[in-house]
Design a protein around this motif. Structure first.
Motif, PDB file in Angstrom:
ATOM      1  N   LEU A  42       0.628  -1.251  -0.023  1.00  0.00           N
ATOM      2  CA  LEU A  42       0.024   0.538  -0.308  1.00  0.00           C
ATOM      3  C   LEU A  42       0.940   1.753  -0.295  1.00  0.00           C
ATOM      4  O   LEU A  42       0.037   2.321  -0.930  1.00  0.00           O
ATOM      5  CB  LEU A  42      -0.929   0.118   1.365  1.00  0.00           C
ATOM      6  CG  LEU A  42      -1.628   1.433   1.377  1.00  0.00           C
ATOM      7  CD1 LEU A  42      -2.647   0.984  -0.062  1.00  0.00           C
ATOM      8  CD2 LEU A  42      -2.407   0.988   2.582  1.00  0.00           C
ATOM      9  N   ALA A  43       2.155   0.893   0.510  1.00  0.00           N
ATOM     10  CA  ALA A  43       2.778   2.183   0.881  1.00  0.00           C
ATOM     11  C   ALA A  43       3.233   2.837  -0.421  1.00  0.00           C
ATOM     12  O   ALA A  43       3.038   4.118  -1.000  1.00  0.00           O
ATOM     13  CB  ALA A  43       3.718   2.146   1.912  1.00  0.00           C
ATOM     14  N   TRP A  44       4.257   1.434  -1.317  1.00  0.00           N
ATOM     15  CA  TRP A  44       4.658   2.342  -2.671  1.00  0.00           C
ATOM     16  C   TRP A  44       3.601   2.301  -3.289  1.00  0.00           C
ATOM     17  O   TRP A  44       3.535   3.274  -4.495  1.00  0.00           O
ATOM     18  CB  TRP A  44       5.277   0.906  -2.787  1.00  0.00           C
ATOM     19  CG  TRP A  44       7.102   0.213  -2.222  1.00  0.00           C
ATOM     20  CD1 TRP A  44       7.274  -0.165  -1.352  1.00  0.00           C
ATOM     21  CD2 TRP A  44       7.554   1.168  -2.590  1.00  0.00           C
ATOM     22  NE1 TRP A  44       7.973   0.358  -1.307  1.00  0.00           N
ATOM     23  CE2 TRP A  44       8.754   0.930  -2.042  1.00  0.00           C
ATOM     24  CE3 TRP A  44       7.942   2.364  -3.527  1.00  0.00           C
ATOM     25  CZ2 TRP A  44       9.904   1.771  -1.767  1.00  0.00           C
ATOM     26  CZ3 TRP A  44       9.762   2.665  -4.015  1.00  0.00           C
ATOM     27  CH2 TRP A  44      10.560   2.073  -2.984  1.00  0.00           C
ATOM     28  N   PHE A  45       2.542   1.691  -3.545  1.00  0.00           N
ATOM     29  CA  PHE A  45       1.365   2.355  -3.846  1.00  0.00           C
ATOM     30  C   PHE A  45       1.147   3.755  -4.320  1.00  0.00           C
ATOM     31  O   PHE A  45       0.600   4.071  -5.273  1.00  0.00           O
ATOM     32  CB  PHE A  45      -0.204   1.278  -4.410  1.00  0.00           C
ATOM     33  CG  PHE A  45      -1.184   1.339  -4.835  1.00  0.00           C
ATOM     34  CD1 PHE A  45      -1.237   1.233  -6.400  1.00  0.00           C
ATOM     35  CD2 PHE A  45      -2.488   2.123  -4.013  1.00  0.00           C
ATOM     36  CE1 PHE A  45      -2.348   1.568  -7.138  1.00  0.00           C
ATOM     37  CE2 PHE A  45      -3.299   2.631  -5.453  1.00  0.00           C
ATOM     38  CZ  PHE A  45      -3.242   2.501  -6.965  1.00  0.00           C
ATOM     39  N   LEU A  46       0.431   4.156  -2.929  1.00  0.00           N
ATOM     40  CA  LEU A  46       0.812   5.803  -2.736  1.00  0.00           C
ATOM     41  C   LEU A  46       1.134   6.042  -3.064  1.00  0.00           C
ATOM     42  O   LEU A  46       1.408   7.490  -4.154  1.00  0.00           O
ATOM     43  CB  LEU A  46      -0.174   5.550  -1.304  1.00  0.00           C
ATOM     44  CG  LEU A  46      -1.501   4.783  -0.461  1.00  0.00           C
ATOM     45  CD1 LEU A  46      -1.106   5.072   0.630  1.00  0.00           C
ATOM     46  CD2 LEU A  46      -2.333   5.665  -1.199  1.00  0.00           C
ATOM     47  N   TRP A  47       2.691   5.966  -2.640  1.00  0.00           N
ATOM     48  CA  TRP A  47       3.650   6.704  -3.358  1.00  0.00           C
ATOM     49  C   TRP A  47       3.748   6.940  -4.294  1.00  0.00           C
ATOM     50  O   TRP A  47       4.226   8.201  -5.445  1.00  0.00           O
ATOM     51  CB  TRP A  47       5.294   5.970  -2.425  1.00  0.00           C
ATOM     52  CG  TRP A  47       6.399   6.609  -3.636  1.00  0.00           C
ATOM     53  CD1 TRP A  47       6.857   7.878  -3.006  1.00  0.00           C
ATOM     54  CD2 TRP A  47       7.480   6.600  -4.554  1.00  0.00           C
ATOM     55  NE1 TRP A  47       7.494   8.173  -2.995  1.00  0.00           N
ATOM     56  CE2 TRP A  47       8.074   7.514  -4.226  1.00  0.00           C
ATOM     57  CE3 TRP A  47       7.038   5.420  -5.145  1.00  0.00           C
ATOM     58  CZ2 TRP A  47       8.635   7.110  -5.403  1.00  0.00           C
ATOM     59  CZ3 TRP A  47       8.045   5.613  -6.577  1.00  0.00           C
ATOM     60  CH2 TRP A  47       8.884   6.448  -6.674  1.00  0.00           C
ATOM     61  N   ALA A  48       3.414   5.842  -5.138  1.00  0.00           N
ATOM     62  CA  ALA A  48       3.287   6.287  -6.800  1.00  0.00           C
ATOM     63  C   ALA A  48       2.680   7.210  -7.412  1.00  0.00           C
ATOM     64  O   ALA A  48       2.538   7.799  -7.824  1.00  0.00           O
ATOM     65  CB  ALA A  48       3.503   4.419  -7.343  1.00  0.00           C
ATOM     66  N   LEU A  49       1.311   6.899  -6.718  1.00  0.00           N
ATOM     67  CA  LEU A  49       0.430   7.715  -6.987  1.00  0.00           C
ATOM     68  C   LEU A  49       0.110   9.004  -7.128  1.00  0.00           C
ATOM     69  O   LEU A  49       0.518   9.447  -7.671  1.00  0.00           O
ATOM     70  CB  LEU A  49      -0.756   7.275  -6.377  1.00  0.00           C
ATOM     71  CG  LEU A  49      -1.714   6.201  -6.741  1.00  0.00           C
ATOM     72  CD1 LEU A  49      -3.191   6.082  -5.776  1.00  0.00           C
ATOM     73  CD2 LEU A  49      -3.285   6.174  -8.470  1.00  0.00           C
ATOM     74  N   VAL A  50       1.415   9.169  -5.261  1.00  0.00           N
ATOM     75  CA  VAL A  50       1.693  11.011  -5.482  1.00  0.00           C
ATOM     76  C   VAL A  50       2.822  11.843  -6.415  1.00  0.00           C
ATOM     77  O   VAL A  50       2.518  12.153  -6.886  1.00  0.00           O
ATOM     78  CB  VAL A  50       2.211  10.901  -3.895  1.00  0.00           C
ATOM     79  CG1 VAL A  50       0.865  10.846  -3.474  1.00  0.00           C
ATOM     80  CG2 VAL A  50       2.932  10.415  -3.387  1.00  0.00           C
TER      81      VAL A  50
END
Length: 99
Positions: free
Chosen positions: A76-84
């Protein structure tokens, strides 16, 4: 702080609340509030804001006791980082009247 929760301000509020509540299951730090405040101020640089956001989420993941939860937190952390990183340019230093 100027945090609007997880998700950009243009997302419907109910969806942001849902995503934020989901994030609270995995992350204990107020990483998104700090991230949103930094975005609103336009300081530090966007890449630094995003890197700090990722570091805070991964720090929370490392403190989790269950292997499954650690994996879920990291994903989830890497997914949210990719989105931002992909979409953050739309809101960085573009908040009006929040601070």
């Amino acid at each position: 702080m100027a945090g609007n929760g997880l998700g950009p301000k243009w997302l419907p509020k109910k969806l942001r609340v849902w995503i934020t509540d989901l994030g609270k299951i995995f992350f204990k730090e107020a990483a998104w509030e700090i991230h949103d405040t930094s975005y609103a101020r336009g300081n530090p640089a966007r890449s630094e804001c995003d890197r700090g956001f990722l570091r805070a989420m991964l720090r929370d993941a490392s403190e989790t006791t269950s292997t499954g939860k650690i994996l879920a937190c990291c994903l989830l952390a890497w997914f949210l980082w990719a989105l931002v990183r992909l979409l953050g340019w739309m809101t960085y230093n573009n908040y009006k009247g929040i601070l």
